[in-house]
Design an enzyme around this catalytic site. Structure first.
Site, PDB file in Angstrom:
ATOM      1  N   SER A 145      -3.803 -44.195 -69.557  1.00  0.00           N
ATOM      2  CA  SER A 145      -3.000 -43.849 -70.628  1.00  0.00           C
ATOM      3  C   SER A 145      -1.857 -44.813 -71.088  1.00  0.00           C
ATOM      4  O   SER A 145      -1.073 -44.613 -72.201  1.00  0.00           O
ATOM      5  CB  SER A 145      -2.281 -42.607 -70.239  1.00  0.00           C
ATOM      6  OG  SER A 145      -3.310 -41.480 -70.251  1.00  0.00           O
ATOM      7  N   GLU A 162     -22.046 -91.005 -39.807  1.00  0.00           N
ATOM      8  CA  GLU A 162     -21.888 -91.735 -40.980  1.00  0.00           C
ATOM      9  C   GLU A 162     -22.319 -92.910 -41.642  1.00  0.00           C
ATOM     10  O   GLU A 162     -22.849 -93.166 -42.473  1.00  0.00           O
ATOM     11  CB  GLU A 162     -20.413 -91.718 -41.460  1.00  0.00           C
ATOM     12  CG  GLU A 162     -19.844 -90.323 -41.327  1.00  0.00           C
ATOM     13  CD  GLU A 162     -19.968 -89.468 -42.592  1.00  0.00           C
ATOM     14  OE1 GLU A 162     -20.177 -90.031 -43.600  1.00  0.00           O
ATOM     15  OE2 GLU A 162     -20.236 -88.231 -42.404  1.00  0.00           O
TER      16      GLU A 162
END
Ligand SMILES: [Zn+2]
Length: 727
Positions: A394, A121
Site C-alpha cells: 500500500s 605453474e
C-alpha cells in the site's frame, strides 16, 4: 644440414644458466632416450620457427616501443590511499589497491611453497629463458584445435611480466608483449630474483598480494612456516583465488590442494606417502577479517559508483579525497534504530523477520543522509536499500490518489468500500481489504488513512491504471509497472531508493531531485575533479501534491501510520504485502524523507508484521533523533479547496437528520463542491422534508442555506478499524 643447425639451436637453449635453482629439476625429466631427444628437438625447432615468425610480427606491429622498461619491476611504485569522508568529515573508508602486501626475501619463504609453485605453474622454470617453448607449442596446438584465444603455457616469468606491466585482456599483442618482456626480465634478473618478485606481487585473493600476506590471511603464520599441505593449497588457489579460496569453498580449495600434491608426486618431489599425509592434514584457517568501512552499505554504494565513474585502478590507487553526502550522526541514529528493532522484535519475538533497511534523503538537495542496507554488512553485503526489488504494497497507493486528485476527485469525494467484482481477461477479480471486511462508503481522505484496498482499486478502475503509471513514473519510479486494476495495491516490485525518490517529490512540492551520494572529489593534489550538481525538475503541480500531502498527514494522525507519530507536521504511508512478506513505512517532513522496510530475504512471511508496526517504529525511532536540530516546519497549505460538512452515506451535504457519526468536514475542489443535501437521511415524520433530491432546486441551481443550523461535525468513529490490522 638443416637438421644439424636445428640441433644446434636446441643445444643453445640448454646452455647453463646463471641460476642455481637446478635442485628443483625432477629426476623423471632428466631421463632421455635418443628417439625422445630427436622428437623433442624437432618440436623445439618447429616452435622456435613459429616464435621467430611471431617475433617478426611483434616488430611489425611496432610493439617493442610501447613496452615498458623491465627496470621498473624493482621500483616500488607507490599507491596512494583514496579516502572517503562523510559530510560531517568522518573518515568512512581508506581505499588502497595493495592493502595487504608485505615484501619478504626468498629465504623467508617455505621451501614447500617454492617447490609446489614450480611444480604446478612452471616445472621447467629453472631451465627456460623466460618462455617455455614446449608449453607454448602444446598450448598453441590445443588452442588451434579448440579455436580459442591463446592461454595457459605461461612461465612464472611471463606471469610476472603480465602482472607487473600488462593488462589482463587476452589479446595476441598482449601475449607477444608478455613474451618479449619475459625475455628481458630473464636477461636482467636471476631465477631467484624472478621467483622472489613473483612471490611478492602475485594476487592470492581477499585483497592479499604476495606470499607473506597470503600466509597471514589464510593461516595466520609467516610464509617461512608454511607446511606442505598449506603450501599445496596456496599454490592451488593461484588458478583462481576468488573461486578456490577456502573461505569461500573449502571443498574446491581441497581439490586444488590435491591436484598440486599429485603434481609433486608425479614430478618426484615428494613420495606418495608424503602426499597422502599432506592431504589428510587438517587445514586451520586464520579467519577472515573483512575490510571494515564505516556506514558500510553506504560506503560500498559510493565505491561502486566511483568505480563506474573512474575505473577500479584510479579509485584504489590515485589518492583521491571523496566527500559524500552522508551525515554520520544521522547514520548512527539509523543504524541504531534498525539494530534495536532487529534485537528487540526480530529475534526475540515471534514476529519472524530477519532483515531491515532504512534510507533517509534530503528531498530538496537529493543528498543521501543515511543508509542501512541490512542488519549486518559483514554477514551480508546485499544492499536492501538500493539492490533489493520488492513489492511496496500500500505504500504505492499515494501515487493512485495523486492521479485521482489530478483527475478532479476531491479528498472529500465519497467512494464505497464494498464488495465489487471485475471481469478481467484473467477471470473475475474481487479486491479484498486486508481485514477481509468492508466498511461502507467513506471519503477518499479516510480511505487513504485506513488504506482501504477496495477503494484504491475502484480509483484505479475509475481513472485507469495507466494514469497511475504515468504519475508514478513522473515521480521517479523506474521499475516496470503493469497496467492492471490492482496496481495501487503495490504488487509491482520496486527498490527502496525509487520509493524514497518518489516520496521526496511529495515532500518537496512536486519538485523532483535526483538522490546523490557523492558531493565532490579532489585529486591527490587537492584539485577538485568532480562536483555533483543538484538536478531538479518540476514534475507535478505543486498544489495537487500539497493536497495529497495534507491527506497523508492524516495517515499518521488518525490512520494506519499512527505508530510513527511525532509532535510535528509529518506525512507518510504504510505498506504491507500479501502474506506479510514485506512491511514498509515511508514518511517525511519538508526537509527529510525516510523509508523503512522489514522482511526476510527468502520471502518467508512474517508473523502479522504490518507497515504500521515495526517499520513505523523504526522510522519514529530514527526520525525522533534525526529531526532534533531540524526546525519544525509545516507543509504548504493546499489551495483551491473548500471545506464542506458532508454525510458519508450519501457523499452530499449533511443535514440535521444525518447520523452524527457519519458526518465530517471534508475538503473539495472549489468547483466540485456537492450542491445537494443528503438524500439518505431525512425527517421521517415529514415526508416532504427530503432535501437533496429536490430536482427543481438542482435544476435551477437554488440553495436553501441551512448549513449553519447543522450539528457540529465530529470525526466519524464507526469506521475506526483496529489500527494494527494490516492493510
Ligand atoms: Zn446523511
Amino acid at each position: 644440414m638443416v637438421f644439424e643447425s636445428r640441433r644446434g639451436i636446441g643445444k643453445v637453449s640448454k646452455s647453463p644458466r646463471k641460476s642455481k635453482g637446478t635442485s628443483y629439476r625432477g629426476n623423471a625429466a632428466r631421463r632421455n632416450s635418443f628417439p625422445g631427444t630427436f622428437f623433442k628437438s624437432l618440436l623445439i625447432a618447429l616452435a622456435i620457427g613459429l616464435f621467430i615468425l611471431l617475433g617478426a610480427g611483434i616488430y611489425g606491429f611496432n610493439m617493442i616501443k610501447g613496452l615498458p622498461e623491465v627496470d621498473k619491476i624493482a621500483v616500488n611504485i607507490p599507491n596512494e590511499t583514496t579516502k572517503i569522508y562523510s559530510a560531517d568529515n568522518v573518515l568512512l573508508a581508506d581505499l588502497h589497491k595493495e592493502e595487504n602486501r608485505v615484501v619478504v626475501h626468498l629465504s623467508d619463504i617455505s621451501q614447500n611453497l617454492k617447490t609446489a609453485l614450480v611444480a604446478m605453474e612452471d616445472s621447467r622454470f629453472y631451465r627456460h629463458h623466460g618462455i617455455d617453448i614446449r608449453a607454448i607449442f602444446r598450448a598453441l596446438s590445443k588452442d588451434i584445435i579448440k579455436r580459442k584465444a591463446v592461454e595457459g603455457a605461461s612461465t612464472l616469468t611471463q606471469q610476472l611480466a603480465r602482472n607487473v606491466f600488462l593488462t589482463k585482456e587476452k589479446t595476441l599483442s598482449r601475449k607477444l608483449g608478455e613474451i618479449v618482456l619475459a625475455f628481458q626480465i630473464e636477461r636482467k634478473y636471476t631465477k631467484e630474483e624472478i621467483m622472489e618478485m613473483y612471490l611478492n606481487q602475485v594476487y592470492w585473493g581477499h585483497n592479499a598480494y604476495g606470499i607473506e600476506s597470503a600466509s597471514q590471511l589464510y593461516f595466520g603464520k609467516h610464509a617461512s612456516n608454511l607446511s606442505l599441505a598449506e603450501s599445496a593449497m596456496l599454490v592451488g588457489l593461484l588458478k583462481g583465488p576468488e573461486i578456490y579460496s577456502p573461505y569461500k569453498d573449502m571443498n574446491a580449495a581441497k581439490e586444488r590442494q590435491e591436484s598440486v600434491l599429485g603434481r609433486l608426486i608425479t614430478l618426484g618431489y615428494i613420495t606418495e606417502a608424503q602426499g597422502a599425509e599432506g592431504l589428510n592434514q587438517p587445514i586451520v584457517l586464520a579467519g577472515l577479517k573483512k575490510v571494515q568501512y564505516r556506514a558500510p552499505y553506504f560506503t560500498s554504494y559510493v565505491i561502486d559508483q566511483l568505480i563506474r565513474m573512474l575505473g577500479e585502478n584510479e579509485v584504489y590507487s590515485s589518492g583521491m579525497k571523496v566527500y559524500t553526502t552522508l551525515d554520520y550522526q544521522l547514520q548512527q541514529y539509523a543504524e541504531n534504530a534498525v539494530q534495536r528493532a532487529i534485537d528487540r522484535v526480530g529475534r526475540t519475538s515471534s514476529a519472524n523477520f530477519s532483515e531491515a533497511a532504512l534510507l533517509s534523503i534530503n528531498p530538496r538537495t537529493g543528498y543521501i543522509l543515511g543508509m542501512v542496507g541490512g542488519k549486518d554488512y559483514l554477514n551480508s553485503e546485499f544492499n536492501r536499500a538500493t539492490q533489493s526489488y520488492r513489492q511496496p504494497g500500500s505504500a504505492f497507493k499515494p501515487f493512485a490518489y495523486l492521479s485521482a486528485l489530478d483527475r478532479g476527485l476531491s479528498p472529500g469525494t465519497v467512494m464505497d468500500d464494498s464488495a465489487v467484482t471485475y471481469n478481467t481477461y484473467d477471470g473475475a477479480y474481487v479486491p479484498q481489504n486486508y481485514d477481509k471486511q468492508y466498511s461502507g462508503s467513506m471519503p477518499l481522505r479516510r480511505a487513504l488513512e485506513l488504506s482501504k484496498n477496495v477503494v484504491a482499486v475502484k480509483i484505479s478502475d475509475l481513472i485507469g491504471a495507466n494514469s497511475i503509471i504515468d504519475t508514478a513514473k513522473n515521480l521517479g519510479i523506474n521499475s516496470k509497472l503493469q497496467n492492471i486494476l490492482s496496481l495501487p495495491l503495490g504488487a509491482c516490485e520496486v527498490s527502496m531508493m525509487e520509493m524514497a525518490y518518489a516520496y521526496g517529490v511529495l515532500a518537496n512540492r512536486g519538485i523532483k531531485t535526483k538522490p546523490i551520494s557523492i558531493f565532490r572529489i579532489e585529486d591527490r593534489n587537492g584539485i577538485e575533479i568532480y562536483r555533483n550538481r543538484v538536478e531538479t525538475s518540476h514534475v507535478f503541480n505543486e498544489n495537487m501534491v500539497n493536497v495529497l500531502v495534507d491527506m497523508m498527514k492524516g495517515v499518521i494522525l488518525n490512520g494506519t501510520g499512527r505508530g510513527a507519530a511525532l509532535p510535528r507536521p509529518m506525512a507518510g504511508k504504510t505498506g504491507t504485502t500479501s502474506d506479510y512478506k514485506d512491511a514498509w513505512f515511508i514518511g517525511f517532513v519538508p526537509q527529510m524523507v525516510t523509508s523503512t522496510w522489514v522482511g526476510n530475504d527468502n520471502n518467508t512471511p512474517m508473523n502479522n508484521v504490518t507497515g504500521g508496526g515495526v517499520p513505523a517504529k523504526i522510522w519514529r525511532d530514527y526520525m525522533k533523533n534525526a529531526l532534533q536540530n531540524i526546525p519544525v516546519m509545516d507543509f504548504p497549505k493546499p489551495k483551491d479547496l473548500i471545506p464542506v460538512k458532508i454525510c458519508w452515506d450519501s457523499g452530499l451535504k449533511a443535514t440535521e437528520y444525518c447520523r452524527t457519526d457519519r458526518v465530517s468536514v471534508e475538503k473539495f475542489w472549489k468547483d466540485k463542491v456537492p450542491d445537494d443535501y443528503c438524500n439518505v437521511h431525512f425527517a421521517k415524520k415529514n415526508g416532504n422534508a427530503k432535501p437533496g433530491v429536490n430536482w427543481l432546486d438542482e435544476f435551477f441551481g437554488e440553495n436553501n442555506n441551512n448549513e449553519m443550523s447543522e450539528p457540529e461535525p465530529q470525526e466519524p468513529t464507526t469506521n475506526r478499524e483496529d489500527m494494527d490490522q494490516p492493510e
